[in-house]
Design a protein around this motif. Sequence first.
Motif, short mmCIF file in Angstrom:
data_model
loop_
_atom_site.label_atom_id
_atom_site.label_comp_id
_atom_site.label_asym_id
_atom_site.label_seq_id
_atom_site.Cartn_x
_atom_site.Cartn_y
_atom_site.Cartn_z
N CYS A 1 0.82 -1.21 0.03
CA CYS A 1 -0.04 0.08 -0.04
C CYS A 1 0.90 1.35 0.17
O CYS A 1 0.77 2.26 -0.65
N VAL A 2 1.89 1.27 0.94
CA VAL A 2 2.68 2.33 1.02
C VAL A 2 3.62 2.83 -0.50
O VAL A 2 3.72 3.72 -0.99
N ASP A 3 3.89 1.53 -1.05
CA ASP A 3 4.74 1.63 -2.20
C ASP A 3 3.81 2.32 -3.23
O ASP A 3 4.25 3.02 -4.00
N GLN A 4 2.50 1.91 -3.32
CA GLN A 4 1.68 2.41 -4.22
C GLN A 4 1.33 3.88 -4.00
O GLN A 4 1.27 4.55 -5.13
N GLY B 1 2.99 9.50 -6.36
CA GLY B 1 3.51 10.92 -6.25
C GLY B 1 3.16 11.39 -4.75
O GLY B 1 3.04 12.64 -4.68
N TYR B 2 2.95 10.74 -3.74
CA TYR B 2 2.34 11.19 -2.45
C TYR B 2 3.38 10.34 -1.47
O TYR B 2 4.13 9.45 -1.56
N MET B 3 3.64 11.32 -0.26
CA MET B 3 4.32 10.85 0.61
C MET B 3 3.62 10.65 2.20
O MET B 3 3.10 11.63 2.54
N PRO B 4 3.48 9.33 2.43
CA PRO B 4 2.76 9.24 3.77
C PRO B 4 3.44 9.91 5.10
O PRO B 4 4.45 9.61 5.23
N ILE B 5 2.54 10.50 5.56
CA ILE B 5 3.08 11.37 6.66
C ILE B 5 2.44 10.91 7.98
O ILE B 5 3.04 11.23 9.20
#
Length: 53
Positions: free
Chosen positions: A10-13, A18-22
């Motif tokens: 999920c994080v890889d997708q 083009g997003y960074m999980p915060i």
Amino acid sequence: MSDFKSINACVDQIKKDGYMPIKRFEKPVFKETKGDPEPVRQEIIFEAVKMED
């Protein structure tokens, strides 16, 4: 349910899009059995921000 086999997938997708999980939130999901709540699974929610190019 999720389309992903793992949290890492999920994080890889998210990153690929083009997003960074915060932030990551975990929320229990309950079902009522004989009037008592019973945990059935954990829902994971990511907050993400658009990455600069």
